[in-house]
Motif scaffolding. Sequence first.
Motif, PDB file in Angstrom:
ATOM      1  N   LYS A   1     -57.628 -89.429 -28.525  1.00 47.95           N
ATOM      2  CA  LYS A   1     -56.215 -90.649 -27.854  1.00 47.95           C
ATOM      3  C   LYS A   1     -55.059 -90.661 -28.109  1.00 47.95           C
ATOM      4  CE  LYS A   1     -58.177 -94.016 -26.774  1.00 47.95           C
ATOM      5  NZ  LYS A   1     -58.534 -95.596 -27.070  1.00 47.95           N
ATOM      6  N   PRO A   2     -54.175 -90.353 -26.973  1.00 43.82           N
ATOM      7  CA  PRO A   2     -52.530 -90.109 -27.614  1.00 43.82           C
ATOM      8  C   PRO A   2     -52.078 -92.094 -27.267  1.00 43.82           C
ATOM      9  CG  PRO A   2     -52.433 -89.149 -25.432  1.00 43.82           C
ATOM     10  CD  PRO A   2     -54.210 -89.084 -26.626  1.00 43.82           C
ATOM     11  N   CYS A   3     -51.045 -91.783 -27.547  1.00 43.59           N
ATOM     12  CA  CYS A   3     -50.284 -92.859 -27.182  1.00 43.59           C
ATOM     13  C   CYS A   3     -48.927 -92.994 -26.718  1.00 43.59           C
ATOM     14  CB  CYS A   3     -50.047 -93.953 -28.433  1.00 43.59           C
ATOM     15  SG  CYS A   3     -48.635 -93.456 -29.500  1.00 43.59           S
ATOM     16  N   LEU A   4     -48.579 -93.551 -25.734  1.00 42.74           N
ATOM     17  CA  LEU A   4     -47.152 -93.021 -24.606  1.00 42.74           C
ATOM     18  C   LEU A   4     -45.980 -94.424 -25.244  1.00 42.74           C
ATOM     19  CD1 LEU A   4     -45.530 -91.775 -22.451  1.00 42.74           C
ATOM     20  CD2 LEU A   4     -46.716 -93.272 -20.686  1.00 42.74           C
ATOM     21  N   THR A   5     -45.242 -94.458 -25.917  1.00 43.31           N
ATOM     22  CA  THR A   5     -44.648 -94.867 -26.517  1.00 43.31           C
ATOM     23  C   THR A   5     -43.460 -95.798 -25.403  1.00 43.31           C
ATOM     24  OG1 THR A   5     -44.765 -94.468 -28.804  1.00 43.31           O
ATOM     25  CG2 THR A   5     -42.631 -95.533 -28.334  1.00 43.31           C
ATOM     26  N   TYR A   6     -42.745 -96.371 -24.635  1.00 44.10           N
ATOM     27  CA  TYR A   6     -41.684 -96.209 -23.461  1.00 44.10           C
ATOM     28  C   TYR A   6     -40.995 -97.202 -23.937  1.00 44.10           C
ATOM     29  CZ  TYR A   6     -44.483-100.628 -22.987  1.00 44.10           C
ATOM     30  OH  TYR A   6     -45.036-102.319 -23.435  1.00 44.10           O
ATOM     31  N   GLY A   7     -40.447 -97.285 -25.430  1.00 46.19           N
ATOM     32  CA  GLY A   7     -39.476 -98.480 -25.734  1.00 46.19           C
ATOM     33  C   GLY A   7     -38.725 -97.783 -27.540  1.00 46.19           C
ATOM     34  N   LEU A   8     -37.635 -97.771 -28.244  1.00 45.40           N
ATOM     35  CA  LEU A   8     -37.596 -97.167 -29.428  1.00 45.40           C
ATOM     36  C   LEU A   8     -36.742 -98.382 -29.874  1.00 45.40           C
ATOM     37  CD1 LEU A   8     -37.756 -93.407 -29.446  1.00 45.40           C
ATOM     38  CD2 LEU A   8     -39.421 -94.965 -29.469  1.00 45.40           C
TER      39      LEU A   8
END
Length: 278
Positions: free
Chosen positions: A202-209
Motif C-alpha cells: 500500500k503506497p501513499c500519495l502525498t499531495y502537499g509538502l
Amino acid sequence: MSVEQFLEHVDKQQDDYVQRLREIVAIPSVSCDLERRKDVVRMGEWLINELEKLGASTKRVEPGTQVLEGQTIDLPPVVLGTYGTDPAKKTLLVYGHYDVQPALKEDGWATDPWQLTEDSQGRMYGRGSTDDKGPVLGWLCALQAHKELNIELPVNIKFCFEGMEESGSEGLDDVIHQEAQNYFKDVDVVCISDNYWLGKTKPCLTYGLRGVSYYRITLKGPAQDLHSGVFGGTVHEPMTDLVNLMARLVKPDGTILIPGILDDVLPVTGKHGHSTRT
C-alpha cells in the motif's frame, strides 16, 4: 491488454527487478563522503545507461563544484531523460535522487547495508532500497514492461534524477533555473518519486509538502578561554546566550514564537470542515 495481464507480466519479471535493485544498492553513493563521490557519479552514469537502453534521450548536466572536507570537487551530475515527445500527450516529470545517507554495520544494521537482503517475511533491506533507488528503479521497470508488451504510454515522461538530495540538493536550483525554458518548458505535472508506503502493498500519495527553511546563527565570544573564577558573571558566555536565544524561538509544545511567522499560513481544516489552527 488488461491490467491483470500487465501485472502478470510484471510478476514474472520480479527476480530481474530485484536483481537490478541489488546491483544499485551495492553502489555506495554517499553524497556527503568525499571518498564516495566517485560512487555517486558511477550511480548517475548507471541511470544514464539504463535510460538510453530503454530508448530515452538523456542529458547529463554538470551543476558545478562544492567544497567538501576542505577540497573543491565537482558536484555529481543531474540526469535528465526524455521518453516520448508527442505534442498531443501531457508530459509528466518524474523527480528522484540516486544518492544515499552513510551506513555502517556498527550503526545498528543487522545486515550489510550495501548488500540487499531479504528476510523471512519478504522484506528487503539495503541502503537506498526505499530512499530513493527503489522508487527510481520502479519507473524504469514500468517503462521496460510497457516496451516489452508493446503498450503505448499515455503520457510523455521526463526524468530528473539528482545526486545531492541527501546533502541539501546543492546545485539543483541552478539546473532548474537553467533549464526552466528548455528541458522543463512543456511539463504539465510533477511526480516526486521519493515517498513512503503504508505497508508492503500500500503506497501513499502525498499531495502537499511543507518545505524547509534553513538558518545559521553565529555567536562571537572571547578569543580565548577565560577562568570562571575571575570572569564568571562579568563576561557573557556564548553558549548561554545561544540557549537564551533558542528558547525564544519555540515553546516546548512546538508553538513557534517568532512574530508574524504564521500570518500567511492557512488554517488547518478539521475532519468536519471546521477550521482549526495550531
